[in-house]
Design an enzyme around this catalytic site. Sequence first.
Site, PDB file in Angstrom:
ATOM      1  N   THR A 211       0.858  -1.182   0.000  1.00  0.00           N
ATOM      2  CA  THR A 211       0.000   0.000   0.000  1.00  0.00           C
ATOM      3  C   THR A 211       0.893   1.231   0.000  1.00  0.00           C
ATOM      4  O   THR A 211       1.592   1.512   0.974  1.00  0.00           O
ATOM      5  CB  THR A 211      -0.916   0.010   1.239  1.00  0.00           C
ATOM      6  OG1 THR A 211      -1.721  -1.173   1.248  1.00  0.00           O
ATOM      7  CG2 THR A 211      -1.833   1.229   1.223  1.00  0.00           C
TER       8      THR A 211
ATOM      9  N   LYS B  97      -6.868   1.081  -3.446  1.00  0.00           N
ATOM     10  CA  LYS B  97      -6.469   0.349  -2.239  1.00  0.00           C
ATOM     11  C   LYS B  97      -6.527   1.239  -1.003  1.00  0.00           C
ATOM     12  O   LYS B  97      -6.981   0.814   0.071  1.00  0.00           O
ATOM     13  CB  LYS B  97      -5.055  -0.215  -2.404  1.00  0.00           C
ATOM     14  CG  LYS B  97      -4.492  -0.900  -1.152  1.00  0.00           C
ATOM     15  CD  LYS B  97      -5.309  -2.120  -0.722  1.00  0.00           C
ATOM     16  CE  LYS B  97      -4.873  -2.691   0.624  1.00  0.00           C
ATOM     17  NZ  LYS B  97      -3.528  -3.243   0.635  1.00  0.00           N
TER      18      LYS B  97
END
Length: 316
Positions: A99, A174
């Site tokens: 991420t 995300k």
Amino acid sequence: MGGSIARNLIDSPCSDSVVGSYDVVQSLVEELHQYARKAGKNKSDRPPGGVASAVEGADCVLVVLSTEAQCGQLCFGTGSNISLISSMRPGSCVMVCSTVSSEWSRRAAKKFEGAGIHFVDCPVSGGPMRAREGKLTVMASGDIDSVEFAMPVLSAMGMVHEISGGAGSASTVKVIHQLLAGVNLCASAEALTLATKAGIDPKQMYEVVNNAAGASFMFADRGKRMIEDESPKTRMQLSTFVNDLNAVGIVARDLDCPLPLASAALQQFVVGEAMGLGRKDDSQIVKVYESLTKVAAVKMEAQLLLEKKHIYDATM
């Protein structure tokens, strides 16, 4: 997560051979080397001694790290540090599953493109168990050629959602997903702690919610660990949500988009880190609430019955 993804890909037909798996934890490097050896896919008799030997001659390299800073160090290095951009051959592909911010992904794509290396922004969700089974949710973005080049590997990891807009778009998706995951996780801990404080068996509360409208994946998965184990095995570190919700905040500030729930959730995870829970399983965010309410969601049945008796006696 990285170890589970590696084992799944070693087992997958998408990999003819494995150049190497590298981590700062040497025991994991050795373990994955032996796993590849048993599968007959090792290209070397010895585990890699560093980044360069781990990626030498590889077609695709997956990056699964905790923070954006770690990804930057590995991909581009500083000073004399070996990096992916200096170790990989033109025509190969870097796939970042961590991420990171969309801006970081866009910058990385340009740098790798300049070196003739494909780049795919492909964060994942689902946890170690789904990673091992090849059932992750994979968000993928990049130029058409890069995504197509990486698709056999992406598909072996799970269900692929191709996000339009080029590198960085998947990271945005995300980050927004992590907003929901983090808020859900805190809400799950909050609800189970409130139930316990009210004298309700948290296990019964868990069963009720999972069969009602308040159910969610995070409640079902993390809530189970909150009430069944004082110190569950770490599957995803609590500190991951400090990184991820910080990334949420950056996106929101850039877009002038207020996110009060995400901001409140972030502070709970920051408190968890301050309590020394950063490397614990993320379900242990419940201990932040337990420290405030002076009750524990993990209880023995006999203790619950005794507490209920005390509540009943006090109202007589």
